[in-house]
Design a protein around this motif. Sequence first.
Motif, short mmCIF file in Angstrom:
data_model
loop_
_atom_site.label_atom_id
_atom_site.label_comp_id
_atom_site.label_asym_id
_atom_site.label_seq_id
_atom_site.Cartn_x
_atom_site.Cartn_y
_atom_site.Cartn_z
N ASN A 55 0.91 -1.27 0.03
CA ASN A 55 0.00 -0.07 0.01
C ASN A 55 0.99 1.27 0.01
OD1 ASN A 55 -2.54 -1.10 -0.16
ND2 ASN A 55 -2.68 -1.47 1.89
N GLU A 56 2.08 1.09 0.79
CA GLU A 56 3.02 2.28 0.59
C GLU A 56 3.52 2.71 -0.74
OE1 GLU A 56 7.50 3.19 2.09
OE2 GLU A 56 6.13 2.46 3.44
N HIS A 57 3.69 1.51 -1.64
CA HIS A 57 4.26 1.58 -3.08
C HIS A 57 3.00 2.14 -4.01
CE1 HIS A 57 6.10 0.68 -6.78
NE2 HIS A 57 5.02 0.08 -7.06
N ARG A 58 1.84 1.51 -3.80
CA ARG A 58 0.84 2.07 -4.42
C ARG A 58 0.56 3.69 -3.88
NH1 ARG A 58 -3.14 -1.39 -6.69
NH2 ARG A 58 -4.76 -0.02 -6.09
N SER A 59 0.59 3.99 -2.60
CA SER A 59 0.41 5.24 -2.25
C SER A 59 1.35 6.31 -3.13
CB SER A 59 0.29 5.55 -0.81
OG SER A 59 0.22 6.98 -0.61
N GLN A 60 2.48 5.82 -3.27
CA GLN A 60 3.48 6.58 -3.94
C GLN A 60 3.08 6.88 -5.47
OE1 GLN A 60 7.22 4.61 -3.18
NE2 GLN A 60 7.60 5.31 -1.11
N LEU A 61 2.28 5.77 -6.09
CA LEU A 61 1.83 6.29 -7.55
C LEU A 61 0.68 7.00 -7.50
CD1 LEU A 61 2.92 2.68 -8.49
CD2 LEU A 61 4.08 4.68 -8.91
N GLY A 62 0.04 7.38 -6.51
CA GLY A 62 -1.16 7.66 -6.51
C GLY A 62 -2.46 6.82 -6.70
N ASP A 65 -5.39 2.21 -1.57
CA ASP A 65 -4.89 1.25 -0.72
C ASP A 65 -5.77 0.04 -1.08
OD1 ASP A 65 -2.97 2.72 0.50
OD2 ASP A 65 -3.99 2.81 2.68
N GLU A 121 9.57 -6.38 2.84
CA GLU A 121 10.13 -5.70 1.72
C GLU A 121 10.83 -6.33 0.78
OE1 GLU A 121 9.70 -3.52 5.59
OE2 GLU A 121 10.79 -5.19 4.98
N GLU A 138 0.24 -2.89 -9.16
CA GLU A 138 -0.33 -1.65 -9.53
C GLU A 138 -1.34 -1.49 -10.42
OE1 GLU A 138 3.50 -0.44 -11.49
OE2 GLU A 138 4.73 -0.17 -9.75
#
Length: 164
Positions: A55-62, A65, A121, A138
């Motif tokens: 979800n952190e990775h997805r958040s960085q892409l806009g 979650d 990670e 993604e």
Amino acid sequence: MKLINRSLCLIGMICLLASCSADPETEVLETVNLESHFELAQDQQFANEVLDVINEHRSQLGLSDLQLHVASEDKAIEHTAYMVEQNKMSHDNFFHRSDYLKSKGADKVSENVAYGQRTPEAVVAAWLKSPSHKEAIESDFTHTGIGVISNKNGINYYTQIFIK
């Protein structure tokens, strides 16, 4: 005559020794059941941490979650246990999991599997290096379920099921 007597005597001695020899020892072999019953258990904390990293990775892409989905999680745990029991990473029977989740309302289903990574990670990084796994992470999926189970040697197997 002496030769015949000696020969008969020798033959008699051989017969006597052969008939009086001890029986060969009978070896008793005991078997031990070394089968162990290793309980397969979901590592829920690890699974939650994998979801946090994703979800952190997805958040960085806009992207929004992914939310936990009980039926997806059940199928992910079930498949992860299967991989541990088979001692191999696989997508075996994916279409059964997909059909089941679609019968419960999912429009589309995808799945990532992994083996051996030691941290949340590391497993997410491995998935992100693979174009098809990265695409699932993604994509426009809305819900997920994650299975994380260690084998008897402490090596983790992972399944993540995505649904929309």
